[in-house]
Each structure stands twice: as C-alpha cells, then as structure tokens.
Scaffold this active site. Structure first.
Site, short mmCIF file in Angstrom:
data_model
loop_
_atom_site.label_atom_id
_atom_site.label_comp_id
_atom_site.label_asym_id
_atom_site.label_seq_id
_atom_site.Cartn_x
_atom_site.Cartn_y
_atom_site.Cartn_z
N ASN A 180 0.85 -1.19 0.00
CA ASN A 180 0.00 0.00 0.00
C ASN A 180 0.89 1.25 0.00
O ASN A 180 2.09 1.17 0.25
CB ASN A 180 -0.91 -0.02 1.23
CG ASN A 180 -2.03 0.98 1.14
OD1 ASN A 180 -2.48 1.33 0.04
ND2 ASN A 180 -2.49 1.46 2.26
N ASN A 182 1.59 3.54 1.95
CA ASN A 182 2.34 3.95 3.14
C ASN A 182 3.33 2.90 3.63
O ASN A 182 3.96 3.08 4.66
CB ASN A 182 1.38 4.30 4.27
CG ASN A 182 0.56 3.11 4.74
OD1 ASN A 182 0.62 2.03 4.17
ND2 ASN A 182 -0.22 3.31 5.79
N LYS A 183 3.50 1.80 2.90
CA LYS A 183 4.36 0.72 3.37
C LYS A 183 5.84 0.98 3.03
O LYS A 183 6.17 2.00 2.41
CB LYS A 183 3.90 -0.61 2.78
CG LYS A 183 2.53 -1.05 3.29
CD LYS A 183 2.50 -1.20 4.80
CE LYS A 183 1.24 -1.85 5.33
NZ LYS A 183 0.04 -1.03 5.15
N ILE A 184 6.72 0.04 3.42
CA ILE A 184 8.17 0.21 3.21
C ILE A 184 8.46 0.50 1.74
O ILE A 184 9.20 1.42 1.40
CB ILE A 184 8.92 -1.08 3.62
CG1 ILE A 184 8.59 -1.43 5.05
CG2 ILE A 184 10.42 -0.90 3.40
CD1 ILE A 184 9.48 -0.89 6.10
N ILE A 185 7.90 -0.34 0.85
CA ILE A 185 7.89 -0.02 -0.58
C ILE A 185 6.44 -0.07 -1.03
O ILE A 185 5.60 -0.73 -0.39
CB ILE A 185 8.75 -0.99 -1.43
CG1 ILE A 185 8.17 -2.41 -1.40
CG2 ILE A 185 10.21 -0.97 -0.98
CD1 ILE A 185 8.80 -3.35 -2.41
#
Length: 367
Positions: A180, A182-185
């Site tokens: 998503n 907002n995730k790490i990638i």
C-alpha cells in the site's frame, strides 16, 4: 525545516521511467512482463521458492487461509492488537478469530497466550510483525510443530525485517506482504504471498486469475478470485525494490536518532525488539507515560506541524468483533491508550527527526 511526513511514499525518476515503459507497452492491466519480474526479484530477495503477487495484503491473507482449506467451524489465533485487515479474511472464509493479548515490550503476539488458546478446532496461527518489529518466531514455530498448526505470517509491515538472520514472512507455511502507499515499498496498492511449497504457489497463482484454465480459454474449474496485481503496479514495485535497502537503512537511522535524542526522557518508552531480531522500523513508535493524555499530546504535535498516528485500536472494540472478546487484553489496551507512531517516511531527513525530538522534549518540559 520543510514539511514533515508521517508515512508518505518516496517516489522518483526510476518509478516514472518504469511506469512510462509500462504505459508505452500497453500492458497496463493484469498481464505484462513486469508482474513476473517483480515476483521473481522479490522471491530472490526473500530467499524463498515462490512469490505470487496479489491485489492487496488483505487478499494475500485471504488466499493463504483459503489454500489451507480453513472454513466454518475452524479457529484462527490472531493478536487483538493489529490492523483490521489481518482479521477480516478469517471471517471471509467463515472461520472464527481467537484473539490473544500481546507482549508489553515488543507489542507482538504473546506466545504463552497462543498455546493457552489452542483447541482441537485451531487451524492456523497468524502472528503479526507489528510496525515492522519481528515476532518471536522460535517460540511460534515450536508451537506450530507441537500441535501441527500452520503459521501464516502477517509481514505486511515488515518487509526486510529479520529474525535470526532470516526474513520475516519466510518462517511459516505462508508469508503475506502489503505494498500500500504507506508501506516500506509501494506498488500503489498490491500485496504478495510467499511460500516454499511450489504446488501451493502454483494453485494460488491459478486462483488469483479467477481460477481460469488458460489452455481452454475462459474455462474455470473452481471458484477463484480477481486478486491479481497489475503490470502498472508491478512496474512501480520494481523501481521501489531497487531502493528497499536504502529505505530500511534510512528508517533504521531515524530510529537511532529517536532513541538517542529521547533516551533520557522518562516519559517515553520504545517498542522493543526480540533478541536476534532486526526491525524494518516501518513506523517508529513510542509509549507515553500514563500521566500524559495521548490525544492532547498528539494534538500539540499537530499544532507544531508534526503528524503522528495512534496505535491500532484493539480489534474487539469494533462492533462486528465484540462477540469474540474473551479477556481484558490488558497489554493491548495499555499500548493503544499510550502509544503514538512518529514520522517515519523516507521523505524526511535526519534534521527533521532531530527537530521532532526537540519539539517532543520541549512539549514534555524536559529540555
């Protein structure tokens, strides 16, 4: 100082380049070469046999439960302190979530509570590596082996985190990831499921495409799902994968600054890592002293243009999950009532994090 970002994605020229290449190819939907390339590179990174890309992290968990044949009358053990997407797929397959409390230090599922909750109907355990912090996978896998219960790791927040040198998401029967925004990638949306079982991976790859037998055209042999990742998403993901180490290094650096600058502040406690675990620090998070009103403190930071986020609400607080409450979940409520996630986006710089720490200390009156 410039704008401070909580969890915004970090996108640049490489992402634009790959997306334009994808658009020029006209393969923008659920067919195209970027999808397989993304799956292959992610599996190589994780050191697993297969990765199947999905529409979301939620879809990945749903597929894992479905592939294990979990359904009506079955129970799935899950921490009460997590995002609701961990739990909803249990209901999708008709099973019952069995909520357990978390460890007060790591904020992850309490392994003692797992074993206490095992019954003859338990069909899976879903540990969540909360905010990128790895669970105690030694103890969890011992329980799994003892009772012959498969583990589905919710590693949606912990891509790149390790436990005893092994990546989260690669211990259990399945590991699930989210990409998503907002995730790490990020792939914009999207997720993935990984496994060491090639037969199960092939079946899941079949299921995500509506269980279509492509050799027979539009012929379907079982009920499938429209859970495919698009070529556009995979193109974005490939560019992001190239930056994964950089992102984790930067987030780790932010964590180092937070801990150094706030180490002498008695009002603050940090989420603790297990021995031999390395967090991805998706969201650097803290607990405030009980004497501090977390909502008021969050608003004070907001007035200083510092965005924060409350810790996840214990799932049994939601009306559709009230019926599954079986204890007071003391630790989970304590963490929720006192916890804040601090700005962790890699769009920030070290100077932003130091400014945040200075502001926190000023507001707490400890400078």
């Amino acid at each position: 100082m410039g704008e401070i970002f909580l969890d915004a994605p970090n996108l640049g020229k490489k992402e634009k380049e790959y997306l334009l290449k994808c658009i020029d190819s006209t393969f923008v939907s659920t067919a195209g070469p970027f999808i397989r390339e993304f799956e292959d590179k992610l599996s190589n990174y994780l050191k697993v046999d297969r990765v199947v890309s999905t529409q979301s992290g939620t879809a990945a968990i749903h597929l894992a439960l479905h592939e294990l044949g979990i359904g009506k009358g079955d129970e799935v053990i899950v921490p009460v302190l997590t995002f609701v997407a961990t739990v909803n797929p249990i209901i999708y397959v008709g099973a019952k979530p069995v909520f357990v409390d978390v460890n007060i230090n790591t904020w992850n599922i309490d392994c003692k509570k797992i074993e206490e909750s095992v019954t003859e109907r338990t069909r899976a355990i879903i540990p969540v590596h909360l905010y990128g912090n790895p669970c105690n996978m030694d103890d969890i896998m011992k329980i799994s082996k003892k009772y012959n219960i498969p583990v589905i790791e919710d590693a949606t927040e912990s891509l790149g985190a390790t436990y005893r040198g092994q990546f989260t998401g690669t211990f259990g029967e399945f590991g699930t990831f989210s990409f998503n925004g907002n995730k790490i990638i990020t792939t914009g949306g999207g997720g993935a499921i990984c496994t060491k079982d090639a037969e199960k991976a092939n079946h899941i790859k079949f299921l995500v495409n509506q269980a279509r037998d492509v050799e027979k055209g539009y012929y379907h042999t079982e009920i499938g799902f429209n859970y495919r990742m698009t070529n556009l998403e995979a193109a974005l993901g490939l560019a992001q994968l190239e930056k994964l180490k950089q992102f984790i290094d930067e987030k780790t650096g932010f964590n180092d600054i937070y801990r150094k600058e706030l180490r002498n502040v008695d009002y603050i406690t940090f989420q603790r890592e297990e021995e031999s675990a390395t967090s991805s620090f998706w969201l650097n998070s803290i607990l405030l002293d009980k004497s501090i009103n977390v909502e008021k403190f969050q608003d004070m930071l907001k007035q200083k243009d510092i965005p924060t986020r409350r810790i996840f609400i214990p799932i049994v607080e939601f009306p559709m999950y009230n019926q599954y409450r079986k204890s007071d979940y003391k630790n989970s409520y304590d963490i929720y009532n006192r916890g804040l996630s601090l700005p962790s986006s890699t769009l920030n710089q070290g100077k932003n994090i130091r400014h945040i720490c200075k502001t926190i200390k000023e507001l707490l009156g400890v400078l």
